[in-house]
Structures are given as structure tokens and as C-alpha cells.
Design an enzyme around this catalytic site. Sequence first.
Site, short mmCIF file in Angstrom:
data_model
loop_
_atom_site.label_atom_id
_atom_site.label_comp_id
_atom_site.label_asym_id
_atom_site.label_seq_id
_atom_site.Cartn_x
_atom_site.Cartn_y
_atom_site.Cartn_z
CE LYS A 71 -3.07 -2.87 -0.04
NZ LYS A 71 -3.35 -3.30 -1.41
N GLY A 73 2.32 2.24 -2.90
CA GLY A 73 2.37 2.72 -4.28
C GLY A 73 2.85 1.66 -5.26
CB THR A 74 2.93 -2.06 -4.96
OG1 THR A 74 3.13 -1.89 -3.57
CG2 THR A 74 3.79 -3.17 -5.50
CB THR A 75 -1.00 -0.68 -8.09
OG1 THR A 75 -1.34 -1.47 -6.95
CG2 THR A 75 -1.81 -1.13 -9.29
CD1 TRP A 76 1.41 5.51 -10.68
CD2 TRP A 76 1.65 6.45 -8.68
NE1 TRP A 76 1.57 6.86 -10.87
CE2 TRP A 76 1.72 7.45 -9.65
CE3 TRP A 76 1.77 6.81 -7.32
CZ2 TRP A 76 1.90 8.80 -9.33
CZ3 TRP A 76 1.95 8.14 -7.00
CH2 TRP A 76 2.02 9.12 -7.99
CG HIS A 134 4.85 -6.24 -0.54
ND1 HIS A 134 4.94 -4.98 -1.09
CD2 HIS A 134 3.61 -6.70 -0.87
CE1 HIS A 134 3.81 -4.71 -1.74
NE2 HIS A 134 3.00 -5.73 -1.62
NE ARG A 156 -0.09 6.52 0.07
CZ ARG A 156 -1.30 6.09 -0.24
NH1 ARG A 156 -1.53 4.79 -0.33
NH2 ARG A 156 -2.29 6.93 -0.46
CB SER A 164 -3.74 2.68 1.78
OG SER A 164 -3.93 2.05 0.55
N GLY A 291 -6.15 7.31 -3.78
CA GLY A 291 -4.89 7.77 -4.34
C GLY A 291 -4.53 9.19 -3.93
P1 PAP Z 1 -0.22 -3.24 -3.05
O1 PAP Z 1 1.05 -3.08 -2.28
O2 PAP Z 1 -1.21 -4.17 -2.40
O3 PAP Z 1 -0.01 -3.55 -4.49
P2 PAP Z 1 -0.40 -0.45 -3.52
O4 PAP Z 1 -0.60 -0.34 -4.98
O5 PAP Z 1 0.96 -0.21 -2.99
O6 PAP Z 1 -0.96 -1.84 -3.00
O7 PAP Z 1 -1.33 0.57 -2.77
C1 PAP Z 1 -2.60 0.93 -3.15
C2 PAP Z 1 -2.69 2.42 -2.91
O8 PAP Z 1 -2.07 3.10 -4.02
C3 PAP Z 1 -4.12 2.92 -2.86
O9 PAP Z 1 -4.09 4.05 -1.99
P3 PAP Z 1 -5.38 4.57 -1.21
O10 PAP Z 1 -5.96 3.40 -0.50
O11 PAP Z 1 -4.87 5.61 -0.27
O12 PAP Z 1 -6.29 5.13 -2.23
C4 PAP Z 1 -4.36 3.30 -4.29
O13 PAP Z 1 -5.44 4.18 -4.48
C5 PAP Z 1 -3.04 3.94 -4.64
N1 PAP Z 1 -2.80 3.97 -6.08
C6 PAP Z 1 -2.99 2.97 -6.99
N2 PAP Z 1 -2.69 3.38 -8.21
C7 PAP Z 1 -2.28 4.66 -8.11
C8 PAP Z 1 -1.84 5.63 -9.05
N3 PAP Z 1 -1.77 5.36 -10.34
N4 PAP Z 1 -1.50 6.85 -8.58
C9 PAP Z 1 -1.57 7.14 -7.28
N5 PAP Z 1 -1.99 6.28 -6.33
C10 PAP Z 1 -2.34 5.04 -6.75
#
Ligand code: PAP
Length: 323
Positions: A71, A73-76, A134, A156, A164, A291
Site C-alpha cells: 500500500k 504505491g506498488t501498483t502505480w 514486499h 509512502r 490504505s 490515491g
Molecule cells: P499493493 O502493495 O497491495 O499492491 P499499492 O498499490 O501499494 O498496494 O497501494 C494501493 C494504494 O495506491 C491505494 O491508496 P489509497 O488506499 O490511499 O487510495 C491506491 O489508491 C493507490 N494507487 C494505486 N494506483 C495509483 C496511481 N496510479 N496513482 C496514485 N496512487 C495510486
Amino acid sequence: MEKQAVELLEDKNGDEESLLQTLEQQINWYGRPMCLFQGFWCPSFTLRSLLCFQKKFKPHDTDIVLASLPKAGTTWLKALLFSIVNRHRFPIDQSPLLTTNPHRLVFSFECVHFRHEDNPNLENMNHPRLFSTHLAHQVLPNSLTNSKSKIVYVHRNLLDRFISDRKFFLKTNQETDFEPLPVEEAFDMFCKGIHSFGPFWEHILGYWKASLENPDRVLFLKYEDVKRDPISSAVKIAEFVGMPFSEEEEKRGLIGEISELCSFEKMKNLEVNKSGIHRGSIENSSFFRKGEIGDWKNHLSPEMAERLQQIMDEKMSECGLML
Ligand code: PAP
């Protein structure tokens, strides 16, 4: 004790339970078991894959690994790295990201590659190979930390990350009988470092120190900086991985196009991320909640924030890391 665990694992008949019994165990705030391995709170379901990863992984000098706490910012960053590294293979309007969730384009060592097989064949992947993890720096295989592979770490704000994580698991973990701990108790455990992939200070400092020691091998990024200036961040990442943008690419606006493609609004609204399913049960949409920077203020008290800040000051200040 941990050596014993590795030996047991090598014995094909050694079952998971007897490995775990040699390690300290805890249940995280949403009911999942974790074990303390080499000072790291390893989700128990990934212990076997972690051990196999440590023993079997053969890095290539060109490998690129995205590391993060969940959580953060991995996906991003998966989307950004994939786009930057594969920009010569796919024009933006044909990017696989338009039809595929980033988690299906960059796989985790512990949750996918070494989870499905003890010794997966990773030799047929496109180069440079992209991976994610992770895991804390201290439990990465020596083969990886001694190689020339590049590691991009994304940090983050911990309060936003905590919220998140909480929102994600409250949403996706509803089918278990375990009643999730109230936010105050979950936060207390977090502050004590008892959380999946924790303690957070070890995680952050491990990669931070590695980035100071080997700046050409480990890049330490902050989610908030990428959010504020995605273009400069894309430039920095491209340079770091040895694929800097050319003047021509810059002129035709490719950096802006990549940052736009990977933006929260764009990704969240793609059909695949609105309706697709991740690993059989989790909705892709769960990875795109708000996000935003500072959402923690809607859920945590100023006193909680102060408690965490004190811990951070105590743990981080000597290393010159101000978070
Ligand atoms: P993961 O480690 O399980 O893959 P991860 O992607 O790190 O999760 O975290 C998800 C968070 O990144 C979410 O934050 P939030 O709950 O505060 O909203 C998600 O919205 C945010 N996120 C995903 N994609 C993006 C993006 N393209 N830009 C900015 N934030 C993003």
C-alpha cells in the site's frame, strides 16, 4: 533456528507446519498468521517462497526489482516501470496496461514466482526482467544484493499507508470468521512493528541505507514526490534503470503520455481495473481507492500521528532520513 528451518525445507517431506513451529508467531490485525524470520514479520503463507527465493534465485545484472511495503504505491510504480522499460515494445495506445492490471504484468517474488513453484524457470522472461517484492532488504537473497540488479523502493507516508492497508483488508477480507481488530489496536500493533512485512522502520531503513551505500543500484522514491511531479519522477526512474529518455522522446511528449497513462484517474477508470479480478477473489478496483495524500486525517487522531512521528524521529534521524 532459522538454519534449521531451511534444512527442513530442503527435505521435501518437511511440512510447512513444522517449519513454522521453530519461529515466533503472531496474528496480524485482520487475522492472518505471521512468523518472525531474520527479524522480519513474514506472512506465514510466504515463508516457504521466501526460503526458496533466498536459495534459488539467479539474478541477471539487468534485472529491475520494485520493492515496497504493501500500500505504498506498488501498483502505480509497477505501471510506471513497465511503461518506461517497455516503451520501445509498445506504443502508448497499444500498452498492455490498457487491458491488464499492473499486478499481472510485474509479478512478486514471494507471492507469485516462488509461491507457485520452489524453483521457477524465470529465464524465458523478456529482458530487462521486472519483479516486485514486499520483503525487507535484510531478507533478500545475497545473490540479488550482491548483483548489479537495480532496486526501486517506494516509500509512502506511513499514516496514509496504514489507512490504505486497513481499507483494503476490511474490504477484501470479509469472508473470514476473524473479527478485525479495532483501528486503535491495529495502530498500536503497527507502532510496535508487529505487522505484515514489518517492522516498518527496518523495512524503510534497510532500503534507505542501501540507497546511500549504492545509489546506482538502489533508488529510494517517495509516493508523495511522484504524485507532486510524475514527469520528473519518470525521468529519474528511466535514468536510474539505464534507459534515459532521448531528446526526441521528450520533444514528442512521451514522458507526459506515460505519466498520464499511469495516473490514478486513468488507471482507475480502465475497464480492466473497474471490473477485473485479481488472483481469483480480489477485485482489481480495490487497488484504486482514493490515491490521495493525507487521507489519514479522516481516520486517525492527531495524537496517533504524533505517536508515530516520535517513533520515526527516534528510528530514522540518525540516518538523515526525514519522513
Ligand atoms: P499493493 O502493495 O497491495 O499492491 P499499492 O498499490 O501499494 O498496494 O497501494 C494501493 C494504494 O495506491 C491505494 O491508496 P489509497 O488506499 O490511499 O487510495 C491506491 O489508491 C493507490 N494507487 C494505486 N494506483 C495509483 C496511481 N496510479 N496513482 C496514485 N496512487 C495510486
